[in-house]
Design a protein around this motif. Structure first.
Motif, PDB file in Angstrom:
ATOM      1  N   UNK A  52       0.832  -1.207   0.000  1.00  0.00           N
ATOM      2  CA  UNK A  52       0.000   0.000   0.000  1.00  0.00           C
ATOM      3  C   UNK A  52       0.870   1.261   0.000  1.00  0.00           C
ATOM      4  N   UNK A  53       1.910   1.274   0.830  1.00  0.00           N
ATOM      5  CA  UNK A  53       2.802   2.425   0.864  1.00  0.00           C
ATOM      6  C   UNK A  53       3.572   2.593  -0.425  1.00  0.00           C
ATOM      7  N   UNK A  54       3.978   1.481  -1.028  1.00  0.00           N
ATOM      8  CA  UNK A  54       4.678   1.512  -2.314  1.00  0.00           C
ATOM      9  C   UNK A  54       3.790   2.148  -3.379  1.00  0.00           C
ATOM     10  N   UNK A  55       2.551   1.699  -3.445  1.00  0.00           N
ATOM     11  CA  UNK A  55       1.601   2.222  -4.439  1.00  0.00           C
ATOM     12  C   UNK A  55       1.323   3.707  -4.201  1.00  0.00           C
ATOM     13  N   UNK A  56       1.125   4.074  -2.937  1.00  0.00           N
ATOM     14  CA  UNK A  56       0.810   5.459  -2.626  1.00  0.00           C
ATOM     15  C   UNK A  56       1.959   6.397  -2.983  1.00  0.00           C
ATOM     16  N   UNK A  57       3.170   5.969  -2.726  1.00  0.00           N
ATOM     17  CA  UNK A  57       4.337   6.794  -3.065  1.00  0.00           C
ATOM     18  C   UNK A  57       4.435   7.017  -4.573  1.00  0.00           C
ATOM     19  N   UNK A  58       4.134   5.974  -5.344  1.00  0.00           N
ATOM     20  CA  UNK A  58       4.142   6.114  -6.796  1.00  0.00           C
ATOM     21  C   UNK A  58       3.054   7.067  -7.273  1.00  0.00           C
ATOM     22  N   UNK A  59       1.862   6.955  -6.687  1.00  0.00           N
ATOM     23  CA  UNK A  59       0.758   7.836  -7.072  1.00  0.00           C
ATOM     24  C   UNK A  59       1.117   9.299  -6.819  1.00  0.00           C
ATOM     25  N   UNK A  60       1.704   9.581  -5.659  1.00  0.00           N
ATOM     26  CA  UNK A  60       2.097  10.953  -5.319  1.00  0.00           C
ATOM     27  C   UNK A  60       3.174  11.454  -6.279  1.00  0.00           C
ATOM     28  N   UNK A  61       4.153  10.601  -6.579  1.00  0.00           N
ATOM     29  CA  UNK A  61       5.236  11.006  -7.472  1.00  0.00           C
ATOM     30  C   UNK A  61       4.730  11.280  -8.881  1.00  0.00           C
ATOM     31  N   UNK A  62       3.803  10.465  -9.353  1.00  0.00           N
ATOM     32  CA  UNK A  62       3.237  10.688 -10.688  1.00  0.00           C
ATOM     33  C   UNK A  62       2.437  11.982 -10.733  1.00  0.00           C
ATOM     34  N   UNK A  63       1.695  12.267  -9.669  1.00  0.00           N
ATOM     35  CA  UNK A  63       0.932  13.516  -9.621  1.00  0.00           C
ATOM     36  C   UNK A  63       1.878  14.717  -9.569  1.00  0.00           C
ATOM     37  N   UNK A  64       2.962  14.584  -8.806  1.00  0.00           N
ATOM     38  CA  UNK A  64       3.917  15.688  -8.637  1.00  0.00           C
ATOM     39  C   UNK A  64       4.650  16.012  -9.939  1.00  0.00           C
ATOM     40  N   UNK A  65       4.855  15.017 -10.782  1.00  0.00           N
ATOM     41  CA  UNK A  65       5.630  15.223 -12.004  1.00  0.00           C
ATOM     42  C   UNK A  65       4.753  15.317 -13.256  1.00  0.00           C
ATOM     43  N   UNK A  66       3.459  15.506 -13.056  1.00  0.00           N
ATOM     44  CA  UNK A  66       2.543  15.551 -14.202  1.00  0.00           C
ATOM     45  C   UNK A  66       2.897  16.683 -15.161  1.00  0.00           C
ATOM     46  N   UNK A  67       3.254  17.831 -14.612  1.00  0.00           N
ATOM     47  CA  UNK A  67       3.577  18.980 -15.469  1.00  0.00           C
ATOM     48  C   UNK A  67       4.847  18.730 -16.278  1.00  0.00           C
ATOM     49  N   UNK A  68       5.819  18.087 -15.671  1.00  0.00           N
ATOM     50  CA  UNK A  68       7.072  17.795 -16.368  1.00  0.00           C
ATOM     51  C   UNK A  68       6.933  16.632 -17.347  1.00  0.00           C
ATOM     52  N   UNK A  69       5.904  15.790 -17.112  1.00  0.00           N
ATOM     53  CA  UNK A  69       5.606  14.653 -17.976  1.00  0.00           C
ATOM     54  C   UNK A  69       6.706  13.580 -17.964  1.00  0.00           C
ATOM     55  N   UNK A  70       7.567  13.603 -16.943  1.00  0.00           N
ATOM     56  CA  UNK A  70       8.652  12.634 -16.819  1.00  0.00           C
ATOM     57  C   UNK A  70       8.852  12.281 -15.347  1.00  0.00           C
ATOM     58  N   UNK A  71       9.199  11.037 -15.096  1.00  0.00           N
ATOM     59  CA  UNK A  71       9.498  10.595 -13.736  1.00  0.00           C
ATOM     60  C   UNK A  71      10.553   9.491 -13.798  1.00  0.00           C
ATOM     61  N   UNK A  72      11.497   9.547 -12.861  1.00  0.00           N
ATOM     62  CA  UNK A  72      12.475   8.468 -12.714  1.00  0.00           C
ATOM     63  C   UNK A  72      12.175   7.735 -11.413  1.00  0.00           C
ATOM     64  N   UNK A  73      12.117   6.409 -11.471  1.00  0.00           N
ATOM     65  CA  UNK A  73      11.873   5.565 -10.302  1.00  0.00           C
ATOM     66  C   UNK A  73      13.084   4.651 -10.123  1.00  0.00           C
ATOM     67  N   UNK A  74      13.715   4.718  -8.962  1.00  0.00           N
ATOM     68  CA  UNK A  74      14.929   3.943  -8.695  1.00  0.00           C
ATOM     69  C   UNK A  74      14.606   2.800  -7.732  1.00  0.00           C
ATOM     70  N   UNK A  75      14.749   1.574  -8.206  1.00  0.00           N
ATOM     71  CA  UNK A  75      14.481   0.379  -7.397  1.00  0.00           C
ATOM     72  C   UNK A  75      15.761  -0.308  -6.928  1.00  0.00           C
ATOM     73  N   UNK A  76      16.929   0.242  -7.253  1.00  0.00           N
ATOM     74  CA  UNK A  76      18.176  -0.492  -7.053  1.00  0.00           C
ATOM     75  C   UNK A  76      18.551  -0.687  -5.591  1.00  0.00           C
ATOM     76  N   UNK A  77      17.947   0.084  -4.679  1.00  0.00           N
ATOM     77  CA  UNK A  77      18.263  -0.090  -3.257  1.00  0.00           C
ATOM     78  C   UNK A  77      17.236  -0.967  -2.537  1.00  0.00           C
ATOM     79  N   UNK A  78      16.368  -1.607  -3.301  1.00  0.00           N
ATOM     80  CA  UNK A  78      15.450  -2.565  -2.703  1.00  0.00           C
ATOM     81  C   UNK A  78      16.147  -3.905  -2.508  1.00  0.00           C
ATOM     82  N   UNK A  79      15.921  -4.510  -1.356  1.00  0.00           N
ATOM     83  CA  UNK A  79      16.407  -5.871  -1.129  1.00  0.00           C
ATOM     84  C   UNK A  79      15.435  -6.887  -1.713  1.00  0.00           C
TER      85      UNK A  79
END
Length: 273
Positions: free
Chosen positions: A191-218
């Motif tokens: 749930x927290x993972x999904x919510x963070x993505x939703x917020x990030x997508x909304x925040x970057x809507x004007x820029x129309x670009x988003x980078x998501x980094x998963x490399x520090x996930x175990x």
């Protein structure tokens, strides 16, 4: 690391100690001076006595800041770091792969040390690690230190540990304003993972670009990976969502249909540890 719960502290101490022993390193634990040695040993040994042999052969040592700076009675960064450098050299000379130290900062109050002295040490300790197989965790009890002090120490250190094993942390920031996930993206944190993505997508809507980094996930679960693809597929206002991932994560995303999401670009990177 910082903690406000004793169980959190012992979880990290135990994991840090056992990992060091498994890697053939010498391990020194400097617990909070107020904690009896019997409790420290019981905590480290739980749920078995597997660390007892390491103590008997000298690979695992319980110590204190008073011992480290002896014969001095007043803490100085020069004295402490000089001793730790010497202990690292001694460990390698004894045939160990390196030295690691867990230092609970409860010693600061016990020795009556000015926090300004501690701050200076923490921000000028690079020489301890350069060219040496040395690893250190400084643990700050938030019940003992001010929020400002803890925040300053989090900024001073190159890594800040998650408070609890198995947790997930999402952060956006410099240098490229990417959304970075750290820890465990499993079913408990979906749930927290999904919510963070939703917020990030909304925040970057004007820029129309988003980078998501998963490399520090175990760990990245199928559920979280599917949520990522679903949200990106629905983000029709974005021209590009770049997903930086490790090899296994990239393979999982492709099996779940990442190649069929036109605005998603998965980029495989080497893990940063």
């Amino acid at each position: 690391m910082s903690y406000a719960d004793d169980e959190v502290r012992w979880d990290v101490v135990t994991a840090f100690v056992r990992l060091g022993l498994a890697r053939g390193e010498k391990v020194i634990v400097l617990p909070c001076p107020e904690v009896p040695e019997e409790e420290v040993l019981a905590r480290i040994d739980f749920p078995s006595r597997s660390t007892a042999l390491a103590r008997e052969r000298g690979q695992l040592v319980l110590s204190s800041m008073r011992t480290v700076i002896r014969p001095d009675t007043e803490f100085t960064a020069a004295r402490q770091m000089g001793r730790l450098r010497a202990e690292t050299e001694r460990a390698t000379a004894e045939g160990y792969a390196g030295l690691r130290a867990f230092i609970d900062m409860g010693w600061v109050a016990a020795l009556g040390t000015d926090t300004a002295v501690v701050t200076h040490r923490e921000t000028h300790a690079d020489a301890l690690f350069t060219g040496r197989p040395y690893t250190e965790i400084c643990a700050y009890d938030r019940r003992r230190f001010t929020p400002a002090m803890v925040a300053a120490m989090e900024s001073a250190h190159p890594r800040v540990l998650l408070e609890r094993l198995g947790s997930l942390w999402a952060v956006c920031g410099q240098p490229d304003d990417a959304l970075r996930f750290v820890g465990e993206a499993d079913s408990a944190n979906e749930e927290g993972f999904r919510r963070s993505l939703e917020i990030a997508l909304a925040r970057t809507a004007a820029a129309r670009r988003l980078a998501v980094d998963l490399t520090r996930l175990h760990f990245l679960s199928v559920g979280c990976a599917t949520a990522l693809l679903t949200l990106v597929r629905g983000a029709t206002g974005h021209d590009l969502v770049e997903v930086r991932c490790a090899q296994a994560q990239h393979r999982l995303l492709r099996r779940l249909g990442a190649d069929e999401v036109p605005q998603l670009a998965a980029r495989e990177l080497i893990r940063p540890w």
